[in-house]
Design an enzyme around this catalytic site. Structure first.
Site, PDB file in Angstrom:
ATOM      1  N   GLY A   8       1.521  -1.014   0.137  1.00  0.00           N
ATOM      2  CA  GLY A   8       0.133  -0.188   0.321  1.00  0.00           C
ATOM      3  C   GLY A   8       1.110   1.088  -0.091  1.00  0.00           C
ATOM      4  N   GLY A  11       3.200   7.292  -0.928  1.00  0.00           N
ATOM      5  CA  GLY A  11       3.425   8.410  -1.473  1.00  0.00           C
ATOM      6  C   GLY A  11       4.299   9.129  -0.659  1.00  0.00           C
ATOM      7  N   GLY A  12       4.254   8.066   0.698  1.00  0.00           N
ATOM      8  CA  GLY A  12       5.208   8.914   2.099  1.00  0.00           C
ATOM      9  C   GLY A  12       6.553   8.283   1.448  1.00  0.00           C
ATOM     10  N   VAL A  13       7.336   8.588   2.242  1.00  0.00           N
ATOM     11  CA  VAL A  13       8.607   7.502   2.761  1.00  0.00           C
ATOM     12  C   VAL A  13       8.571   6.615   3.012  1.00  0.00           C
ATOM     13  CG1 VAL A  13       9.421   9.160   4.691  1.00  0.00           C
ATOM     14  CG2 VAL A  13      11.264   7.874   3.465  1.00  0.00           C
ATOM     15  N   ASP A  14       7.697   6.559   4.224  1.00  0.00           N
ATOM     16  CA  ASP A  14       7.296   4.651   4.537  1.00  0.00           C
ATOM     17  C   ASP A  14       7.253   4.065   4.176  1.00  0.00           C
ATOM     18  OD1 ASP A  14       8.458   6.227   7.386  1.00  0.00           O
ATOM     19  OD2 ASP A  14       5.959   6.842   7.853  1.00  0.00           O
ATOM     20  N   MET A  34      -3.722   4.401  -2.736  1.00  0.00           N
ATOM     21  CA  MET A  34      -5.350   3.879  -2.281  1.00  0.00           C
ATOM     22  C   MET A  34      -5.953   5.184  -2.272  1.00  0.00           C
ATOM     23  SD  MET A  34      -5.631   1.438   0.693  1.00  0.00           S
ATOM     24  CE  MET A  34      -3.825   1.838   0.583  1.00  0.00           C
ATOM     25  N   CYS A  99     -10.092   3.809   9.296  1.00  0.00           N
ATOM     26  CA  CYS A  99      -9.547   3.679   8.869  1.00  0.00           C
ATOM     27  C   CYS A  99      -8.926   2.592   8.354  1.00  0.00           C
ATOM     28  CB  CYS A  99      -8.891   5.042   8.493  1.00  0.00           C
ATOM     29  SG  CYS A  99      -7.770   4.683   6.469  1.00  0.00           S
ATOM     30  N   GLY A 123       3.599   0.699   5.376  1.00  0.00           N
ATOM     31  CA  GLY A 123       5.049   1.220   5.929  1.00  0.00           C
ATOM     32  C   GLY A 123       4.253   1.392   7.492  1.00  0.00           C
ATOM     33  N   CYS A 195      -6.502  13.621   6.244  1.00  0.00           N
ATOM     34  CA  CYS A 195      -5.686  14.212   5.106  1.00  0.00           C
ATOM     35  C   CYS A 195      -7.591  14.719   4.695  1.00  0.00           C
ATOM     36  CB  CYS A 195      -6.351  12.771   4.046  1.00  0.00           C
ATOM     37  SG  CYS A 195      -5.738  14.191   2.455  1.00  0.00           S
TER      38      CYS A 195
END
Length: 371
Positions: A8, A11-14, A34, A99, A123, A195
């Site tokens: 999954g 779009g982040g670093v983790d 997602m 979530c 992540g 978000c």
């Protein structure tokens, strides 16, 4: 796709490093981004489109296939509607927990399996361990980043199908690995908050769905001190946003929210960070989720957190015939908040958790007795 893991990608670093580590272990991987919210990001500050582009860029760098799916309808029905309903009732929900349960480890997992994947990976800073045919959820090794609190609703089916590649790593090492691999997300700032609210004022956003009504700010004796813009905007222990300033005849000390009366739209405040009106030693919780599928015992001792990042607190837990829980803390706890979750631990093992219904704080004691 036998043996394939779908990561999954947020779009982040983790999540980017989670994919990198699996690829280095020669695990066949693909990725899925997602989209959980639909709104003009220029207005909301939600970075969904930016995140999608970053996820695609990471897949390009790693040379893996990237799927994108829109789960906004599922998110609205199963997460956001509950979020609004809880605030309307005067409680303070935690949408991240819901979530994880409804979207990341149900909708996403089912979708990945439909694509032919054997497992999923995320992540999150947590660990999974199999012991004698049972799956355990463990804290992440980096205590400052551990996210097991948000994952307590995961059961045996989810854990058997999930990998957490970052569970044994500190955040600093994740950043180092991302930079060394020249991942496009290596310097990207961590996302904070929710978000669907983004950079906007929380009250302005919530006011779209819960029209604000002004009401009285009162002390525990009922003396009017000022006005507020909507009781459901506030949470227990909150100091900011009261706009009380100095009150004639009262000490020059900050005021804190110690109770909400949503029916009469009154906000109750008191002075002192550790006001007695904020302290409780008993709570009742409902809708428990146990990682092992059942409670450890009818009565047991463990440690617990009533909010993320809280230090572990010793407690005794009683499982009632209804399945709900009564929890006693030997030491008084500050600002235990209905709607939030209490999560239980035995050492490194996350046992599960439940949603807090009521406490024995002075202004909540009747709710505790009625629950």
């Amino acid at each position: 796709m036998a043996g394939t893991v779908i990561v999954g990608l947020s779009g982040g670093v983790d999540s980017s490093v989670a994919a990198l580590l699996l690829q280095r272990q020669d695990v066949p991987i693909e990725a899925l981004f997602m989209q959980n919210w639909e709104e003009d990001s220029r207005e909301s500050g939600c970075r969904a489109e930016e995140d999608r582009k970053d996820a695609i860029a990471v897949c390009g760098r790693l040379g893996i296939r990237c799927h994108t799916r829109n789960f906004a309808a599922e998110y609205w029905d199963n997460v956001f509607a509950h979020f609004v309903d809880e605030y309307r009732a005067g409680r303070t929900p935690n949408p991240d927990i819901l979530c994880n349960r409804e979207i990341k480890f149900r909708t996403f997992l089912e979708h990945a399996q439909a694509l032919g994947a054997e497992r999923i990976a995320t992540g999150h800073y947590a660990r999974v361990l199999e012991q004698a045919g049972r799956w355990q959820l463990l804290r992440g090794m980096d205590a400052g980043k551990d996210q097991s609190y948000f994952l307590y609703t995961l059961g045996q089916t989810q854990l058997a199908s999930t990998l957490f590649p970052l569970g044994a790593l500190p955040k600093s090492e994740v950043r180092r690995l991302a930079a060394a691999a020249q991942l496009p997300t290596h310097a990207k700032k961590d996302s904070t908050g929710i978000c669907f609210i983004g950079e906007r004022d929380f009250r302005e956003f919530l006011g779209r769905y819960l029209p604000a009504r002004e009401g009285d700010i009162v002390d525990p004796a009922g003396t009017s001190l000022g006005r507020h813009g909507g009781a459901f905007f506030y949470t227990l222990g909150q100091r900011e946003g009261l706009n009380l300033g100095g009150v004639r005849g009262r000490p020059q000390a900050p005021w804190f929210v110690v109770g909400k009366d949503v029916a009469s739209n009154r906000l109750i405040v008191d002075q002192g960070h550790d006001s007695s009106y904020l302290m409780s030693q008993h709570l009742r919780a409902a809708l428990p989720d146990w990682v092992d599928g059942r409670a450890p015992a009818g009565r047991f001792e463990c440690t617990a957190k009533t909010r993320y990042r809280q230090l572990d607190q010793a407690c005794q837990v009683q499982v009632l015939d209804s399945g709900s829980l009564r929890v006693h803390f030997p030491e008084p706890q500050r600002a235990v908040t209905p709607g939030q979750s209490i999560v239980f631990y035995q050492g490194e093992i996350c046992l599960g958790g439940a949603v807090i219904e009521a406490t024995d704080a002075p202004l909540e004691v009747h709710a505790m007795e009625a629950a």
